[in-house]
Design an enzyme around this catalytic site. Structure first.
Site: not given
Ligand code: CA2
Length: 143
Positions: A9-10, A17, A22, A74, A77, A98, A100, A107
């Site tokens: 997700p996301n 963003r 990221y 990946n 969340a 996995e 990230h 964090r």
């Molecule tokens: O660090 C990572 O790759 C995460 O998997 C990213 C997840 C977060 O919930 C994990 O704890 C760590 C969040 C992905 C959100 O992705 C976005 C990317 C760009 C802009 C906004 C959100």
């Protein structure tokens, strides 16, 4: 080898963003880089992203049934919430790493725990988008 790179997700917003966390690369950039590396090993990578837990589970089983050799995942969340994804990964033979982008251990405390890491080959965290390539090279070089 045939490798699936799965994103939760996301991550469709990657590069668009929160670049301070990221970075500026999009999933399309990452896919191009993974395909470039895979080609050098006569291998293929396909990239998928979903914001839905059930869809990710269905793709993992589909990958196993289609004889995909390894999965780079990946889970976003869902890493920190999903017993359903853990049960799915625990029930397949296909190895999963996995990944990230950010260092989840630097964090918020709720990101420190992964339901999935114990059923994965390993966890790569905090190497930025290079983490995907590191996982890919691990699979390709161990083949
Ligand atoms: O660090 C990572 O790759 C995460 O998997 C990213 C997840 C977060 O919930 C994990 O704890 C760590 C969040 C992905 C959100 O992705 C976005 C990317 C760009 C802009 C906004 C959100």
């Amino acid at each position: 080898m045939k490798i699936l790179c799965l994103n939760g997700p996301n991550l469709n917003r990657l590069g668009k963003r929160e670049p301070e966390i990221y970075g500026y690369e999009t999933l399309e950039h990452i896919e191009a880089q993974l395909q470039h590396v895979a080609k050098q090993f006569d291998s293929t990578v396909s990239m998928k992203q979903s914001n839905t837990e059930g869809q990710l589970i269905d793709w993992i089983y589909e990958a196993e049934d289609q004889g995909i050799d390894a999965i780079i995942f990946n889970p976003g969340a869902y890493t920190h919430t999903s017993i359903a994804l853990r049960d799915c990964i625990a029930g397949i033979e296909t190895p999963v790493v996995e990944v990230h982008i950010s260092n989840v251990h630097k964090r918020e405390a709720f990101r420190h725990h992964s339901y999935l890491a114990p059923v994965c080959v390993g966890q790569i965290t905090g190497l930025g988008t290079f983490g995907y390539e590191a996982a890919l090279r691990m699979f390709l070089q161990s083949n």
